[in-house]
Design a protein around this motif. Sequence first.
Motif, PDB file in Angstrom:
ATOM      1  N   UNK A   1      15.087 -22.069   9.266  1.00 48.71           N
ATOM      2  CA  UNK A   1      14.765 -22.739   8.006  1.00 48.71           C
ATOM      3  C   UNK A   1      13.261 -22.788   7.752  1.00 48.71           C
ATOM      4  N   UNK A   2      12.463 -22.797   8.812  1.00 49.45           N
ATOM      5  CA  UNK A   2      11.012 -22.875   8.665  1.00 49.45           C
ATOM      6  C   UNK A   2      10.355 -22.313   9.917  1.00 49.45           C
ATOM      7  N   UNK A   3       9.170 -21.752   9.733  1.00 51.69           N
ATOM      8  CA  UNK A   3       8.384 -21.201  10.841  1.00 51.69           C
ATOM      9  C   UNK A   3       7.019 -21.864  10.792  1.00 51.69           C
ATOM     10  N   UNK A   4       6.574 -22.367  11.937  1.00 44.74           N
ATOM     11  CA  UNK A   4       5.262 -22.997  12.028  1.00 44.74           C
ATOM     12  C   UNK A   4       4.473 -22.318  13.131  1.00 44.74           C
ATOM     13  N   UNK A   5       3.297 -21.813  12.786  1.00 44.67           N
ATOM     14  CA  UNK A   5       2.459 -21.176  13.801  1.00 44.67           C
ATOM     15  C   UNK A   5       1.444 -22.195  14.306  1.00 44.67           C
ATOM     16  N   UNK A   6       1.399 -22.358  15.613  1.00 38.35           N
ATOM     17  CA  UNK A   6       0.432 -23.269  16.230  1.00 38.35           C
ATOM     18  C   UNK A   6      -0.507 -22.457  17.098  1.00 38.35           C
ATOM     19  N   UNK A   7      -1.743 -22.375  16.658  1.00 38.60           N
ATOM     20  CA  UNK A   7      -2.749 -21.590  17.376  1.00 38.60           C
ATOM     21  C   UNK A   7      -2.915 -22.062  18.819  1.00 38.60           C
ATOM     22  N   UNK A   8      -2.921 -23.392  19.040  1.00 34.16           N
ATOM     23  CA  UNK A   8      -3.155 -23.911  20.383  1.00 34.16           C
ATOM     24  C   UNK A   8      -2.007 -23.609  21.345  1.00 34.16           C
ATOM     25  N   UNK A   9      -0.814 -23.298  20.815  1.00 34.48           N
ATOM     26  CA  UNK A   9       0.324 -22.969  21.673  1.00 34.48           C
ATOM     27  C   UNK A   9       0.471 -21.458  21.842  1.00 34.48           C
ATOM     28  N   UNK A  10      -0.146 -20.682  20.956  1.00 38.80           N
ATOM     29  CA  UNK A  10      -0.063 -19.231  21.052  1.00 38.80           C
ATOM     30  C   UNK A  10       1.288 -18.666  20.670  1.00 38.80           C
ATOM     31  N   UNK A  11       2.143 -19.468  20.040  1.00 35.79           N
ATOM     32  CA  UNK A  11       3.447 -18.965  19.619  1.00 35.79           C
ATOM     33  C   UNK A  11       3.933 -19.764  18.414  1.00 35.79           C
ATOM     34  N   UNK A  12       5.003 -19.267  17.809  1.00 37.03           N
ATOM     35  CA  UNK A  12       5.581 -19.928  16.653  1.00 37.03           C
ATOM     36  C   UNK A  12       6.639 -20.936  17.087  1.00 37.03           C
ATOM     37  N   UNK A  13       6.844 -21.952  16.250  1.00 30.10           N
ATOM     38  CA  UNK A  13       7.918 -22.918  16.427  1.00 30.10           C
ATOM     39  C   UNK A  13       8.849 -22.781  15.233  1.00 30.10           C
ATOM     40  N   UNK A  14      10.141 -22.987  15.469  1.00 33.29           N
ATOM     41  CA  UNK A  14      11.156 -22.717  14.450  1.00 33.29           C
ATOM     42  C   UNK A  14      12.042 -23.932  14.220  1.00 33.29           C
ATOM     43  N   UNK A  15      12.259 -24.257  12.948  1.00 31.66           N
ATOM     44  CA  UNK A  15      13.254 -25.245  12.544  1.00 31.66           C
ATOM     45  C   UNK A  15      14.522 -24.477  12.229  1.00 31.66           C
ATOM     46  N   UNK A  16      15.657 -24.971  12.709  1.00 32.61           N
ATOM     47  CA  UNK A  16      16.945 -24.302  12.514  1.00 32.61           C
ATOM     48  C   UNK A  16      17.832 -25.184  11.643  1.00 32.61           C
ATOM     49  N   UNK A  17      18.473 -24.569  10.655  1.00 31.23           N
ATOM     50  CA  UNK A  17      19.380 -25.278   9.764  1.00 31.23           C
ATOM     51  C   UNK A  17      20.815 -25.031  10.199  1.00 31.23           C
ATOM     52  N   UNK A  18      21.552 -26.124  10.446  1.00 30.06           N
ATOM     53  CA  UNK A  18      22.966 -26.057  10.811  1.00 30.06           C
ATOM     54  C   UNK A  18      23.789 -26.259   9.550  1.00 30.06           C
ATOM     55  N   UNK A  19      24.941 -25.600   9.447  1.00 27.31           N
ATOM     56  CA  UNK A  19      25.719 -25.683   8.221  1.00 27.31           C
ATOM     57  C   UNK A  19      26.809 -26.746   8.251  1.00 27.31           C
ATOM     58  N   UNK A  20      27.549 -26.848   9.312  1.00 24.24           N
ATOM     59  CA  UNK A  20      28.703 -27.756   9.350  1.00 24.24           C
ATOM     60  C   UNK A  20      28.300 -29.124   9.870  1.00 24.24           C
TER      61      UNK A  20
END
Length: 84
Positions: free
Chosen positions: A35-54
Amino acid sequence: MPHADSYRIGDLVTVLPPYDRDPYILNFQHYGRVAAVEHRENMGSDLYMVELESTLPPRRKVGPFPGNRLAKGWRDQSGRWLGE
Protein backbone atom coordinates in the motif's frame (compact mmCIF):
# COMPACT_ATOMS: atom_id res chain seq x y z
CA MET A 1 9.50 -18.44 -2.74
CA PRO A 2 12.55 -16.13 -2.95
CA HIS A 3 12.62 -12.63 -1.49
CA ALA A 4 12.59 -9.67 -3.86
CA ASP A 5 14.87 -6.71 -3.36
CA SER A 6 12.12 -4.13 -3.75
CA TYR A 7 8.38 -3.88 -4.20
CA ARG A 8 6.02 -1.38 -5.80
CA ILE A 9 2.63 -0.16 -4.65
CA GLY A 10 0.04 -2.74 -5.70
CA ASP A 11 2.42 -5.74 -5.72
CA LEU A 12 0.98 -8.96 -4.27
CA VAL A 13 3.03 -9.99 -1.22
CA THR A 14 3.08 -12.48 1.63
CA VAL A 15 4.12 -11.25 5.08
CA LEU A 16 6.55 -13.81 6.49
CA PRO A 17 6.83 -14.94 10.14
CA PRO A 18 7.52 -14.44 12.95
CA TYR A 19 4.16 -12.83 13.72
CA ASP A 20 4.50 -12.55 17.51
CA ARG A 21 4.97 -8.73 17.47
CA ASP A 22 2.59 -8.04 14.58
CA PRO A 23 -1.14 -7.29 14.67
CA TYR A 24 -3.09 -10.44 15.53
CA ILE A 25 -4.80 -10.53 12.10
CA LEU A 26 -1.48 -11.61 10.51
CA ASN A 27 -1.74 -14.95 12.30
CA PHE A 28 -4.66 -15.71 9.94
CA GLN A 29 -4.13 -13.54 6.88
CA HIS A 30 -0.59 -13.27 5.53
CA TYR A 31 -1.40 -12.14 1.99
CA GLY A 32 -1.97 -8.59 0.81
CA ARG A 33 -0.84 -5.78 -1.49
CA VAL A 34 1.85 -3.19 -0.96
CA ALA A 35 0.00 0.00 0.00
CA ALA A 36 2.93 2.36 0.63
CA VAL A 37 6.72 2.43 0.35
CA GLU A 38 8.91 4.49 2.66
CA HIS A 39 12.62 4.89 2.06
CA ARG A 40 14.72 5.47 5.16
CA GLU A 41 18.25 6.58 4.41
CA ASN A 42 19.51 5.70 7.90
CA MET A 43 18.29 2.09 7.51
CA GLY A 44 19.60 1.65 3.96
CA SER A 45 16.40 -0.09 2.86
CA ASP A 46 12.73 0.48 2.17
CA LEU A 47 9.85 -0.19 4.55
CA TYR A 48 6.48 -1.38 3.26
CA MET A 49 2.90 -0.97 4.45
CA VAL A 50 0.71 -3.92 3.42
CA GLU A 51 -3.04 -3.69 2.82
CA LEU A 52 -5.14 -6.72 3.82
CA GLU A 53 -8.49 -7.22 2.10
CA SER A 54 -10.62 -9.48 4.30
CA THR A 55 -10.61 -7.34 7.43
CA LEU A 56 -13.02 -5.24 9.43
CA PRO A 57 -12.73 -2.39 8.72
CA PRO A 58 -11.96 -3.32 5.08
CA ARG A 59 -8.53 -2.91 3.55
CA ARG A 60 -6.65 -2.59 6.84
CA LYS A 61 -3.03 -1.48 6.50
CA VAL A 62 -0.35 -3.18 8.62
CA GLY A 63 3.37 -2.58 8.93
CA PRO A 64 5.78 -1.13 8.18
CA PHE A 65 7.80 -4.20 7.23
CA PRO A 66 11.36 -4.41 5.91
CA GLY A 67 11.70 -6.13 2.54
CA ASN A 68 13.09 -9.31 4.12
CA ARG A 69 9.72 -9.89 5.87
CA LEU A 70 7.94 -10.05 2.50
CA ALA A 71 7.83 -12.59 -0.32
CA LYS A 72 6.55 -11.71 -3.77
CA GLY A 73 3.13 -13.20 -4.53
CA TRP A 74 0.50 -15.11 -2.55
CA ARG A 75 -1.69 -18.21 -2.74
CA ASP A 76 -5.33 -18.19 -3.82
CA GLN A 77 -7.97 -20.24 -2.02
CA SER A 78 -7.20 -23.32 -4.12
CA GLY A 79 -3.56 -23.17 -2.99
CA ARG A 80 -2.21 -21.97 -6.35
CA TRP A 81 0.72 -19.57 -6.01
CA LEU A 82 0.06 -16.18 -7.60
CA GLY A 83 3.18 -14.15 -8.21
CA GLU A 84 4.95 -12.05 -10.73
